[in-house]
Design a protein around this motif. Structure first.
Motif, PDB file in Angstrom:
ATOM      1  N   ALA A 241      -8.590   1.221 -26.681  1.00  7.38           N
ATOM      2  CA  ALA A 241     -10.000   1.002 -27.016  1.00  7.38           C
ATOM      3  C   ALA A 241     -10.122   0.175 -28.294  1.00  7.38           C
ATOM      4  N   PHE A 244      -9.529  -3.381 -27.421  1.00  6.79           N
ATOM      5  CA  PHE A 244     -10.732  -3.941 -26.788  1.00  6.79           C
ATOM      6  C   PHE A 244     -11.773  -4.332 -27.839  1.00  6.79           C
ATOM      7  N   LEU A 245     -11.994  -3.467 -28.815  1.00  8.97           N
ATOM      8  CA  LEU A 245     -12.990  -3.756 -29.848  1.00  8.97           C
ATOM      9  C   LEU A 245     -12.576  -4.955 -30.696  1.00  8.97           C
ATOM     10  N   ARG A 248     -13.119  -8.120 -28.675  1.00  6.24           N
ATOM     11  CA  ARG A 248     -14.542  -8.485 -28.647  1.00  6.24           C
ATOM     12  C   ARG A 248     -14.969  -9.103 -29.971  1.00  6.24           C
ATOM     13  N   VAL A 256     -10.583 -10.359 -24.043  1.00  4.17           N
ATOM     14  CA  VAL A 256     -11.569  -9.320 -23.736  1.00  4.17           C
ATOM     15  C   VAL A 256     -11.385  -8.827 -22.302  1.00  4.17           C
ATOM     16  N   ARG A 257     -11.170  -9.764 -21.368  1.00  6.88           N
ATOM     17  CA  ARG A 257     -10.959  -9.364 -19.974  1.00  6.88           C
ATOM     18  C   ARG A 257      -9.691  -8.533 -19.828  1.00  6.88           C
ATOM     19  N   ALA A 259      -8.193  -6.698 -22.161  1.00  9.30           N
ATOM     20  CA  ALA A 259      -8.382  -5.394 -22.804  1.00  9.30           C
ATOM     21  C   ALA A 259      -9.288  -4.499 -21.967  1.00  9.30           C
ATOM     22  N   SER A 260     -10.295  -5.086 -21.323  1.00 15.06           N
ATOM     23  CA  SER A 260     -11.187  -4.301 -20.457  1.00 15.06           C
ATOM     24  C   SER A 260     -10.403  -3.716 -19.283  1.00 15.06           C
ATOM     25  N   ALA A 261      -9.556  -4.551 -18.670  1.00 13.72           N
ATOM     26  CA  ALA A 261      -8.745  -4.077 -17.549  1.00 13.72           C
ATOM     27  C   ALA A 261      -7.782  -2.980 -18.007  1.00 13.72           C
ATOM     28  N   LEU A 263      -8.186  -0.918 -20.504  1.00  9.33           N
ATOM     29  CA  LEU A 263      -8.954   0.300 -20.774  1.00  9.33           C
ATOM     30  C   LEU A 263      -9.258   1.037 -19.471  1.00  9.33           C
ATOM     31  N   GLY A 264      -9.609   0.277 -18.432  1.00  9.93           N
ATOM     32  CA  GLY A 264      -9.838   0.896 -17.128  1.00  9.93           C
ATOM     33  C   GLY A 264      -8.576   1.541 -16.584  1.00  9.93           C
ATOM     34  N   CYS A 300      -0.312  -4.412 -22.188  1.00  9.81           N
ATOM     35  CA  CYS A 300      -0.416  -4.407 -23.655  1.00  9.81           C
ATOM     36  C   CYS A 300       0.592  -5.373 -24.273  1.00  9.81           C
TER      37      CYS A 300
END
Length: 331
Positions: A241, A244-245, A248, A256-257, A259-261, A263-264, A300
């Motif tokens: 997380a 991701f921050l 962003r 961002v894409r 990190a979003s993936a 996180l999911g 990562c």
């Protein structure tokens, strides 16, 4: 004379610059994908308890192809996929050594080959010495290390990996966040490997609480390792997380894409861990839990590689606060 020398130097530099080789890049990506499949198949061996279904090595019951029944199917399939990955790595190492101009990338290719050979030897030792925990854990961790090496090879042969490092300063702190996340995930997988190979997967049989409490009574090493793995999952969630921050904040859509993936995937991984406990270590969630953990590590690690290529480090505080030298005036 100086202009002529400069022209020769520029021409030489352009000639020696590495060029994008689509075939080698796709081959490296395929090798990384095959490695992830190998980790999944290895997880199947542990989840089904098939580690000693074939008691000899390197042959299987003295044969290259034994009858594929029962646990032999899982164990020998693991050996077959491992042999394929070893062959792909050998081809990739030789291909890289013959066509790569960067010494560091050539060394990385040979390191991958050395790692896959060591991994095969460790796999054989786990069978010969009847699944000793230290060797089994080392086998699991070296698999993740090898996966990261192959990912680095694949990235180094991509267009982005071949481009000159960016001059953009990492004001968002993405480099540190990505590398920290990768290290934390690797340590979490290490704890998970210990938990699986000492048989502690159900040492705490309930979820989300632990024996009905937030902190369980530590009555054995198995309980301690299991609870440490659960706490580690929360640390991984925070680390990803944070990545991701920071991505962003940096404003780069590519990171961002990613990190979003990631996180999911971490949320899916936590759900798979819960399902593994609640379903009493059912084969499907337990094996998917292993493979998803490897995918998170790979993601990562790739994010860290990309961030180190796309941004340069921020100047240190000492440099920023260094006093400005003033000219000495004579009175």
């Amino acid at each position: 004379m100086s202009g002529r020398s400069g022209a020769v130097s520029t021409t030489t530099t352009l000639r020696d610059a590495p060029r994008f080789d689509r075939g080698r890049h796709l081959f490296a990506v395929a090798t990384a994908a095959a490695t992830l499949v190998l980790i999944f198949v290895g997880g199947l061996v542990t989840s089904t308890g098939s580690g000693l279904s074939v008691p000899d090595w390197p042959l299987s019951y003295g044969m290259l192809m034994p009858p594929m029944v029962g646990g032999v199917f899982y164990e020998h399939s693991h050996r077959m996929v491992a042999s394929l990955v070893g062959f792909l790595t050998l081809v990739l190492a030789v291909w890289t050594a013959r066509s790569e101009s960067r010494p560091g990338v050539r060394r990385l290719a040979w390191a991958a080959l050395a790692a896959v050979v060591a991994q095969g030897v460790l796999g054989g030792l786990t069978v010969i010495y009847l699944l000793p925990t230290p060797v089994s854990v080392a086998h699991a961790c070296l698999a993740q290390t090898f996966f990261c090496i192959v990912i680095a090879l694949a990235y180094s042969t991509s267009r982005e990996g071949l481009a000159a490092p960016s001059d953009v300063v990492d004001v968002g702190g993405v480099r540190g966040a990505a590398l920290t996340a990768a290290v934390i995930v690797y340590l979490q997988l290490l704890v998970g490997a210990v938990m699986r190979h000492i048989g502690a997967g159900l040492a705490i049989p309930d979820f989300p609480l632990a024996f009905g409490r937030l902190v369980p009574p530590v009555t054995s090493v198995a309980v301690l390792v299991h609870f440490a793995h659960r706490v580690g999952a929360l640390v991984v969630l925070v680390a990803v997380a944070r990545l991701f921050l920071h991505a962003r904040r940096a404003g780069d859509a590519r990171l961002v894409r990613m990190a979003s993936a990631l996180l999911g995937l971490v949320l899916v991984q936590i759900a798979l861990g819960a399902a593994t406990v609640l379903a009493m270590k059912a084969v499907t969630p337990a094996t998917l839990h292993v493979a998803t953990g490897a995918a998170i590590l790979g993601g990562c690690w790739l994010a860290a590689l990309r961030s180190f290529r796309l941004w340069r480090p921020r100047p240190s505080t000492a440099v920023l606060e260094a006093p400005v030298a003033r000219p000495v005036t004579q009175s």
